[in-house]
Design an enzyme around this catalytic site. Sequence first.
Site, PDB file in Angstrom:
ATOM      1  N   LEU A  24       0.901  -1.257  -0.217  1.00 35.13           N
ATOM      2  CA  LEU A  24      -0.126   0.180   0.154  1.00 35.13           C
ATOM      3  C   LEU A  24       0.650   1.252  -0.007  1.00 35.13           C
ATOM      4  CD1 LEU A  24      -3.099   1.380   0.378  1.00 35.13           C
ATOM      5  CD2 LEU A  24      -2.550   1.029   2.665  1.00 35.13           C
ATOM      6  N   GLU A  38       3.638   4.254  -0.282  1.00 40.47           N
ATOM      7  CA  GLU A  38       4.645   4.664  -1.137  1.00 40.47           C
ATOM      8  C   GLU A  38       5.510   5.728  -0.810  1.00 40.47           C
ATOM      9  OE1 GLU A  38       2.990   5.668  -4.920  1.00 40.47           O
ATOM     10  OE2 GLU A  38       1.842   3.756  -5.066  1.00 40.47           O
ATOM     11  N   ARG A  84      17.213  -7.902  41.963  1.00 43.01           N
ATOM     12  CA  ARG A  84      18.119  -7.121  41.575  1.00 43.01           C
ATOM     13  C   ARG A  84      18.303  -6.032  43.100  1.00 43.01           C
ATOM     14  NH1 ARG A  84      23.228  -5.239  39.688  1.00 43.01           N
ATOM     15  NH2 ARG A  84      23.421  -3.066  39.427  1.00 43.01           N
ATOM     16  N   GLN A 141      14.538   1.325  31.588  1.00 41.89           N
ATOM     17  CA  GLN A 141      14.726   2.468  32.866  1.00 41.89           C
ATOM     18  C   GLN A 141      14.916   1.680  34.215  1.00 41.89           C
ATOM     19  OE1 GLN A 141      15.848   5.148  32.199  1.00 41.89           O
ATOM     20  NE2 GLN A 141      16.551   6.026  34.163  1.00 41.89           N
ATOM     21  N   GLY A 165      21.650   0.255  33.362  1.00 41.97           N
ATOM     22  CA  GLY A 165      22.816  -0.157  32.106  1.00 41.97           C
ATOM     23  C   GLY A 165      22.480  -1.369  31.627  1.00 41.97           C
ATOM     24  N   GLU A 201       0.627   0.324  10.381  1.00 41.18           N
ATOM     25  CA  GLU A 201      -0.744   0.129  10.391  1.00 41.18           C
ATOM     26  C   GLU A 201      -1.599   1.323  10.814  1.00 41.18           C
ATOM     27  OE1 GLU A 201      -0.706  -2.962   9.691  1.00 41.18           O
ATOM     28  OE2 GLU A 201      -2.716  -3.219   9.138  1.00 41.18           O
ATOM     29  N   THR A 246      -0.444   5.735  11.724  1.00 46.62           N
ATOM     30  CA  THR A 246       0.389   6.550  12.923  1.00 46.62           C
ATOM     31  C   THR A 246      -0.507   6.911  13.983  1.00 46.62           C
ATOM     32  OG1 THR A 246       0.241   8.625  11.816  1.00 46.62           O
ATOM     33  CG2 THR A 246       2.299   7.295  11.297  1.00 46.62           C
ATOM     34  N   GLU A 250      -1.089   9.810  14.798  1.00 46.07           N
ATOM     35  CA  GLU A 250      -1.591  10.717  14.457  1.00 46.07           C
ATOM     36  C   GLU A 250      -3.060  10.462  13.329  1.00 46.07           C
ATOM     37  OE1 GLU A 250       1.628  10.189  14.457  1.00 46.07           O
ATOM     38  OE2 GLU A 250       1.926  11.299  16.266  1.00 46.07           O
TER      39      GLU A 250
END
Lengths: 320, 259, 382
Positions: free
Chosen positions: C125, C127, C269, C337, C341, C364, C366, C368
């Site tokens: 679809l 381009e 941790r 986060q 590290g 699929e 955006t 917006e």
Amino acid sequence: MSIVVCVEQRDGKLRKITFEALSEGKRLATASGETLKALLIGSGIAGLADELKKYGVDEVAVVDNEALAAYTSDVYAAVLAAYIAQENPALVLFGHSAVGKELAPRTAAKVDCGLVSDCLAVTFADGDYLFSHPVYAGKAIGSYKVVGPVRMATLRPNVFAVAESEGAGAVVDFAPEIPAAKVTITGVDMASSDRPELTEADIICSGGRGLGGPEGFALIEGLADVLGAAVGSSRAAVDAGWREHAAQVGQTGKVVSPNLYVASGISGAIQHLAGMGSSKVIVGINKDGEANIFNVADYGIEGDLNKVIPALIEKLKELQ
Amino acid sequence: MKIVACIKQTFDTEAKIVVGGDGQISDEGVNLIVNPYDEYAVEEAIRTKEKDGGEVVVVTVGGDKAQEALRYCLAMGADRAVLINDPALAGADSRAVSVALAKLLSEKEAGFDIIFTGKESVDDGVGQVPSRLAEKLDLAQANVVTAFELSDGKATATREIDGGSETLELVLPALISAQKGLNEVRYPSLPGIMKAKRKPLEVLALGDLGLSVDDVASKVELVAAELPPARKAGQRLTGEVDEVVAKLVQLLQDEAKVI
Amino acid sequence: MDFFLNNDELMIQEVVRDFAQSELKPNAAILDKEHRMDLGNLKKMADLGFMGMNISETYGGAEVGVLPYSLGMIEVARACAATAVTMSVTNMVAEVICAFGNEEQKQKYVPRICSGEYSAGAFGLTESMAGSDPGGMKTTAVREGDHYRLNGSKIFITSAEYAGVFVVWAVTDKEAPRSQRISAFLVEKGTPGFTVSKAEEKMGQCGSCTNEIVFEDCLIPSENLLGEEGFGLKIAFMALDGGRIGIASLALGVGLEAIDYAAEYAKEREQFGRPIATFQGLQWRFADTYTELEAARLLVMQAAFLKQQKKPFTTEASMAKLYASEAANRACYQAVQVLGGNGYTAEYPVERLYRDVRVTTIYEGTSEIQRLVIAQQILGRL
């Protein structure tokens, strides 16, 4: 009444679990006031009776018949049931071995009695026997009673202490009718390794995914060689095809309780702990300092097993 | 050919075990699955049918929830299922279960050629039912089987023994208890799951089998369950490799006294 | 009204989870690193019915419905997002052909997709100058007797290297009103004049290939026109609506996987002598993230439910896609986060999940465009 131990021999050699079962049988017989009897089944095995006497047996019943040369569950169960019918024992003990796991329930069904499998302890108090048996692969322990005149139990190997003691030591023949076997054994393939069998071993060296590949097991085998240990594996290493399933320790593999369990490159998943958590001493070697194995290990080494194990092998060799 | 697979619904092997106030193990919030060894049994039953024809009947003893385990097996490809569900069988021991199964398989579901079971269930881990059932039905049995073949009405099985393996020839009908490695268990396909809904699942009570509550009395009684003493983390050995190794060997010799 | 899954839905979820955890998850990092798809696994998935979940049995589908499809997509995405996007697009290609194809087209192509004879299906679809605005595309299809002649190129084509059939849109009448300008065609792999060109170097979902495809005087038999001439935009919108449920589910799966991993990590941790999960600053992050993902799950389930009930679901699908993809992006950000590290290194899976999730607010439609769709449905065209 009596306590009967079902003797396990293979190719004319008594299995260690038999001595453990006899020793435990003697302790219980002393507590309950029963006599201790051993049932020895096979072909050309009458000579083994003398060895059994060392463990406080009052009577050894020998069933020596060519038709019993090879163990099959249907025939051996018939022999046992006939003996039980004659003896009416209060308790029959088996090893929780490949044979015992199959033969005990088949016999129990034949005489229609209760059986507690894979016992970690048996006690006699207030006139009855209490059996403790792990469930959910050791994640919980259940205490059980058996209802009825005859009780049966299979004992986990390597848990019950072997102790020699005095007994009357009579030897009698027992010659029941022997039915035809429904099963024919056409081949036996014993692992050619001179290492101890996993469930009987005093020391086990196990490897897991942290070995990085099947070749990593050479390290584990080297360590097992100097310790005279059996070699085990985590499920991850078996699933990856690095090791045969027969070597797998854990909930869906073998349950072991050696004096020393050395886990290298094994993270310590709950299923693995279920299979080796009753080991007396656990050593964990892992490069991941947060690996769960360190939560159960008596001694933990955080480090590269490719460096630690060769150094350990060298150190152990120095001692020999 | 009529092939039977006996299964049990068990806790997920990753389940955390909790002992309730009554000394019994709680199944609250636990994921229930088909006992993993029984999956090998069902798979072998389906493969045998795919090769030699016939039907696969899956049977179990359990409560209402056990229907889900049977549906799972039907989705894998079994043809029909039977659930023995009776309040008198709640908490049944291996004896009681094998009595009920033997009655079903010697009368209502008689005429089978092979029974496949798992070598044991992962919950109580006793592995008694295969041998008890073989005895009650007077069958040849092969326990802890890692390879199975059927040709000309003769069954050949390879089974694990301590320290090796053994090959057996069995007269049919026979009972085979499956060990890991016997086969690779398929996933039920999505169309298989949809088809399973339409396959027969029969639920029988003790009375339907002609059994009384006394017939299935348990002979092993649980007195109490407890969690094992938790292992505690021990010492962490740190330092250079040579030092750490020397320390470990010394501890194993002098403190633990295991080498 | 109830929020419980029924037994079939639970079993489908369990089976897909078992498969994804055992067969897909162990290889996800490898496929990502080596930029390749495991076609063997795609075939296994097809054999289990994963490639035609909402397709009638008549055409080889599993016919389990939209809700199970969404549940399955979440599980596959948890294990391997690259495989999940392949599955999502392939399912939608089968659905679009079923919805708009004639009987011959359905019989010819849909069983091949569902059975895995075709490793995947693909859409063509987008381009280079027509992304969010497909009406502005330049690829043309000119009718010549019993053929159409296609010329032009498409970009960002998922699964182009191993798809067996492509649904391709092209302008058939540039004089027509914008909504009737384009048509859709079924183009088989290997058709002369149709080439799969260079693969994009992407940020994430690297196991799935994304290519340019080129048409140079590519002749397509006229029976491969999908629907009627000028129906292209309608077909595209239908494909996108359904696809949005798939991608929303995919995003949700990736987000859940990341935050679950981070939660386990935070419990293990230790810093300052205690597990970092005991710090309230982290607890609030987890609380917020799980709440957002749960809200996303309800939106996704609602859209899937409406589609399954054959009710209008365009707005709900856009809301689900918008919210789930944005929430999943936030979840992956938080997961990285939490791991600090470690989270930034490829040693830990959240690094890949963070890259994999990024595109979910882009493809699929955006975020917006989703807002545009939602606003238009609520406010009307202004």
